[in-house]
Design a protein around this motif. Structure first.
Motif, PDB file in Angstrom:
ATOM      1  N   LEU A 105      47.532  35.864  50.650  1.00  0.00           N
ATOM      2  CA  LEU A 105      48.351  36.527  49.711  1.00  0.00           C
ATOM      3  C   LEU A 105      49.471  35.657  48.859  1.00  0.00           C
ATOM      4  O   LEU A 105      49.420  35.970  47.589  1.00  0.00           O
ATOM      5  N   VAL A 124      47.513  34.387  46.109  1.00  0.00           N
ATOM      6  CA  VAL A 124      47.365  35.627  44.792  1.00  0.00           C
ATOM      7  C   VAL A 124      48.660  35.267  44.117  1.00  0.00           C
ATOM      8  O   VAL A 124      48.670  35.415  42.899  1.00  0.00           O
ATOM      9  N   SER A 154      42.316  45.889  38.177  1.00  0.00           N
ATOM     10  CA  SER A 154      41.430  45.295  39.378  1.00  0.00           C
ATOM     11  C   SER A 154      42.392  44.601  40.254  1.00  0.00           C
ATOM     12  O   SER A 154      41.987  44.772  41.550  1.00  0.00           O
ATOM     13  N   PHE A 205      48.792  34.380  40.106  1.00  0.00           N
ATOM     14  CA  PHE A 205      49.474  35.233  39.180  1.00  0.00           C
ATOM     15  C   PHE A 205      50.688  34.621  38.597  1.00  0.00           C
ATOM     16  O   PHE A 205      50.722  34.926  37.217  1.00  0.00           O
ATOM     17  N   LEU A 260      40.111  37.785  50.939  1.00  0.00           N
ATOM     18  CA  LEU A 260      41.092  38.436  51.860  1.00  0.00           C
ATOM     19  C   LEU A 260      40.075  39.292  52.892  1.00  0.00           C
ATOM     20  O   LEU A 260      40.423  39.310  53.888  1.00  0.00           O
ATOM     21  N   PHE A 261      39.113  39.873  52.116  1.00  0.00           N
ATOM     22  CA  PHE A 261      38.187  40.822  53.003  1.00  0.00           C
ATOM     23  C   PHE A 261      37.670  39.831  53.811  1.00  0.00           C
ATOM     24  O   PHE A 261      37.624  40.484  55.236  1.00  0.00           O
ATOM     25  N   TYR A 304      40.302  35.381  39.159  1.00  0.00           N
ATOM     26  CA  TYR A 304      40.675  34.996  40.479  1.00  0.00           C
ATOM     27  C   TYR A 304      41.403  36.019  41.634  1.00  0.00           C
ATOM     28  O   TYR A 304      41.112  36.302  42.702  1.00  0.00           O
ATOM     29  N   VAL A 305      42.553  36.850  40.777  1.00  0.00           N
ATOM     30  CA  VAL A 305      43.163  37.952  41.381  1.00  0.00           C
ATOM     31  C   VAL A 305      42.394  39.073  41.809  1.00  0.00           C
ATOM     32  O   VAL A 305      42.568  39.453  43.006  1.00  0.00           O
ATOM     33  N   GLY A 306      41.732  39.503  40.749  1.00  0.00           N
ATOM     34  CA  GLY A 306      40.885  40.722  40.840  1.00  0.00           C
ATOM     35  C   GLY A 306      39.667  40.810  41.798  1.00  0.00           C
ATOM     36  O   GLY A 306      39.066  41.744  42.207  1.00  0.00           O
ATOM     37  N   ALA A 307      38.971  39.644  41.721  1.00  0.00           N
ATOM     38  CA  ALA A 307      37.624  39.595  42.181  1.00  0.00           C
ATOM     39  C   ALA A 307      37.833  38.429  43.614  1.00  0.00           C
ATOM     40  O   ALA A 307      37.350  38.922  44.696  1.00  0.00           O
ATOM     41  N   ALA A 324      42.461  43.670  33.833  1.00  0.00           N
ATOM     42  CA  ALA A 324      43.077  42.781  35.013  1.00  0.00           C
ATOM     43  C   ALA A 324      43.821  43.671  35.765  1.00  0.00           C
ATOM     44  O   ALA A 324      43.945  43.506  36.940  1.00  0.00           O
ATOM     45  N   ILE A 354      44.994  36.000  31.325  1.00  0.00           N
ATOM     46  CA  ILE A 354      44.554  37.239  31.849  1.00  0.00           C
ATOM     47  C   ILE A 354      43.163  37.251  32.620  1.00  0.00           C
ATOM     48  O   ILE A 354      42.714  37.767  33.383  1.00  0.00           O
ATOM     49  N   TYR A 397      44.577  45.660  45.992  1.00  0.00           N
ATOM     50  CA  TYR A 397      45.236  45.071  46.896  1.00  0.00           C
ATOM     51  C   TYR A 397      46.035  45.943  47.779  1.00  0.00           C
ATOM     52  O   TYR A 397      46.151  45.785  48.827  1.00  0.00           O
ATOM     53  N   MET A 432      39.977  36.428  45.189  1.00  0.00           N
ATOM     54  CA  MET A 432      40.703  36.624  46.122  1.00  0.00           C
ATOM     55  C   MET A 432      40.705  38.016  47.152  1.00  0.00           C
ATOM     56  O   MET A 432      40.726  38.033  48.157  1.00  0.00           O
ATOM     57  N   VAL A 433      39.997  39.095  46.328  1.00  0.00           N
ATOM     58  CA  VAL A 433      39.605  40.179  47.280  1.00  0.00           C
ATOM     59  C   VAL A 433      38.916  39.873  48.127  1.00  0.00           C
ATOM     60  O   VAL A 433      38.805  40.391  49.404  1.00  0.00           O
ATOM     61  N   LEU A 434      37.616  39.526  48.051  1.00  0.00           N
ATOM     62  CA  LEU A 434      36.592  39.090  48.722  1.00  0.00           C
ATOM     63  C   LEU A 434      37.074  38.002  49.919  1.00  0.00           C
ATOM     64  O   LEU A 434      36.934  38.097  50.845  1.00  0.00           O
ATOM     65  N   VAL A 464      43.620  36.214  35.934  1.00  0.00           N
ATOM     66  CA  VAL A 464      44.178  37.342  36.719  1.00  0.00           C
ATOM     67  C   VAL A 464      42.711  38.288  37.164  1.00  0.00           C
ATOM     68  O   VAL A 464      42.565  38.560  38.251  1.00  0.00           O
ATOM     69  N   LEU A 465      42.047  38.441  36.000  1.00  0.00           N
ATOM     70  CA  LEU A 465      40.935  39.316  36.038  1.00  0.00           C
ATOM     71  C   LEU A 465      39.805  38.564  37.148  1.00  0.00           C
ATOM     72  O   LEU A 465      39.282  39.316  38.281  1.00  0.00           O
TER      73      LEU A 465
END
Lengths: 340, 203
Positions: free
Chosen positions: B32, B35, A120, B39, B70-71, B61-64, A117, B55, A124, B66-68, B58-59
């Protein structure tokens, strides 16, 4: 009162980890320059201090004294936030890494998940840095980095699933204890394809050569951190190297038996090396992987962007999926010293 | 005491972030804030010792996810004035949906334990002493194995459908065929020609 004492004890432990880590980062840059230079038949830094040993401090001092330039049309808040967002997860993940038997800040059950986690979240910092700078090169770098890190995270996650199947635990300490014994008891042997996949995706996750399209000096100048200067730039650098050490440490823990000596439990060699503390073995293994990082940088040309994506999605992920099934079979059949 | 303070801190941050998601002018700031909201709620879950859920949030939603997100948001050129146009007109509907959601939440909390599977069966699966994750896994793969597998199949179908709907192969793009490259032999590329090294006419 008790809570206060406990809090300060935890803080002391964190400081005791972070300070050597920063020193290690500083000397990693030195080692990288020395090793690369000897691969290219040069001498490398040798002016500041004995054999250039004070060079990292000179560099840090220089960066500290430089001005942090804020581009005119940049998004100020995010521009300043991005370096912090990139260093924070790189340091936070260290909380669960056992350096030796019992030498760990937080011995949590979900350790492996926690590390995944945290790593990853590192993306950001890169994405926001690229977007907030309001520069074309920076945005391109950010987009490349985002796609690359998200893709390789999947392969990495699958490789780690193999480890947790073999160890039967997500706790870092228990994963290492499951590998007790000499070098052929460690997980690199039964999980060899996963080990290779993990290492390749680890290199890609940290945006290091040959997967450094996010920076790509010769294509997009410096990618996502092209607009950064001074200490803000240095923090990106710190985060990159801290991440490299983290990935190496994880590789040592998950596949090379952490603090165990390679001769553990052997009749003659085992007692001979008993006096070496576990921390030394762990650090030696970490150094091996760090050297691999530098070696890759010195020898491999940069991948093209579409080739990186192909490697991640069409080669590494299928390999991990196949090997997960094999691991399931091995563990059902209780094969060898690993799954009994 | 300290736990309570931590809870109120994270709860306050969560509410603030959730408000920012809908009020921020810049869509990147909205993403953001989302995010941050994820968190903080992960931290709240950690506080009630649901560490796996926290965890995993986070892994995933935050890690994958939301990155997409934001992208995509970063690359869009969104005209904010158009987006704000119908705010007053849609407000009553929004309030209604919000109220229904609050009502549903209250019903779930008020009903206590939702009795989908006989409770003693769950208790039997969770009887082995162990950590949270082991417990979750043992229940998920024994008592709830069929719903779990069903969910997996639904997700797989969704992945395939998403790819089939969006992936169009354009004919005019340059494409590297790795298999063809690997298959080539020396004879395909190289022709050895025998010729004299000197010719009489040159001298």
């Amino acid at each position: 009162m008790n809570a206060l004492i406990e809090l300060s004890w935890i803080t002391a432990k964190i400081v005791a980890l972070i300070v050597p880590l920063f020193l290690a980062v500083a000397y990693m840059t030195y080692a990288e320059r020395k090793v690369i230079s000897s691969m290219q038949l040069r001498r490398g830094p040798n002016r500041v201090g004995w054999h250039g040993l004070l060079q990292p401090f000179a560099d840090a001092l220089k960066l500290l004294m430089k001005e942090v330039v804020l581009p005119q049309n940049a998004n100020r808040f995010l521009f300043v936030l991005a370096p912090m967002l990139s260093i924070m997860p790189a340091l936070a993940a260290w909380a669960v890494l056992p350096l030796a038997d019992g030498l760990v800040i937080a011995d949590v059950n979900a350790g492996l998940l926690y590390v995944l986690a945290m790593t990853s979240m590192g993306v950001y910092g890169i994405i926001l840095a690229g977007w907030a700078s309001n520069s074309k090169y920076a945005l391109l770098g950010a987009l490349r980095a985002g796609a690359q890190v998200v893709s390789y995270e999947i392969a990495m996650g699958f490789a780690l699933v193999g480890v947790l199947m073999a160890a039967g635990s997500l706790n870092m300490g228990e994963i290492i204890q499951a590998q007790q014994g000499p070098i052929w008891n460690w997980f690199w042997l039964p999980l060899l394809p996963l080990f290779v996949v993990y290492w390749i995706s680890g290199v890609a996750e940290t945006n290091r050569l040959p997967f450094d399209v996010a920076e790509g000096e010769s294509e997009i100048v410096a990618g996502f951190h092209v607009e950064y200067s001074g200490m803000a730039f240095a923090i990106f650098f710190l985060a990159e190297y801290a991440n490299m050490i983290l990935i190496s440490g994880l590789a040592a823990i998950l596949f090379l038996g952490g603090w165990y000596s390679p001769f553990e439990g052997l009749p003659l060699l085992g007692p001979l090396f008993d006096w070496v503390p576990g921390l030394v073995w762990f650090l030696l293994k970490v150094c091996l992987f760090l050297f691999l990082y530098i070696w890759f940088r010195g020898t491999f040309p940069r991948y093209r962007y579409d080739q990186i994506m192909r490697l991640g999605w069409k080669v590494l992920i299928p390999v991990t999926v196949v090997w997960l099934i094999v691991v399931a079979g091995l563990s059902l059949g209780e094969v060898g010293p690993w799954f009994s | 005491m300290i736990e309570k303070a931590i809870f109120y801190f994270f709860a306050a941050v969560l509410l603030l972030a959730a408000t920012l998601v809908v009020t921020a002018r810049n869509p990147v700031h909205s993403a953001l804030s989302l995010v941050l909201a994820f968190f903080s709620s992960a931290a709240l879950w950690l506080l009630i010792e649901a560490e796996f859920l926290g965890i995993a949030l986070v892994l995933v939603y935050v890690g994958a996810v939301m990155v997409l997100f934001l992208f995509v948001v970063m690359m869009l050129d969104i005209n904010l004035s158009v987006m704000r146009e119908g705010f007053a007109r849609y407000l009553p509907l929004g309030v209604l949906v919000g109220l229904v959601m609050v009502l549903q939440m209250l019903l779930v909390i008020g009903a206590g334990v939702v009795d989908l599977v006989p409770e003693e069966q769950v208790a039997a699966a969770g009887a082995l002493d162990g950590n949270n994750i082991r417990l979750l896994g043992s229940v998920l793969y024994t008592v709830y194995v069929y719903p779990f597998e069903l969910a997996a199949i639904v997700l797989l179908l969704a992945i395939i459908a998403a790819i089939m709907l969006t992936h169009r192969r354009r004919g005019d793009t340059k494409h590297q065929d790795i298999a063809a490259q690997v298959r080539t032999r020396k004879a395909d590329r190289l022709r050895m020609v025998r010729m004299p090294s000197e010719r009489d006419s040159d001298s």
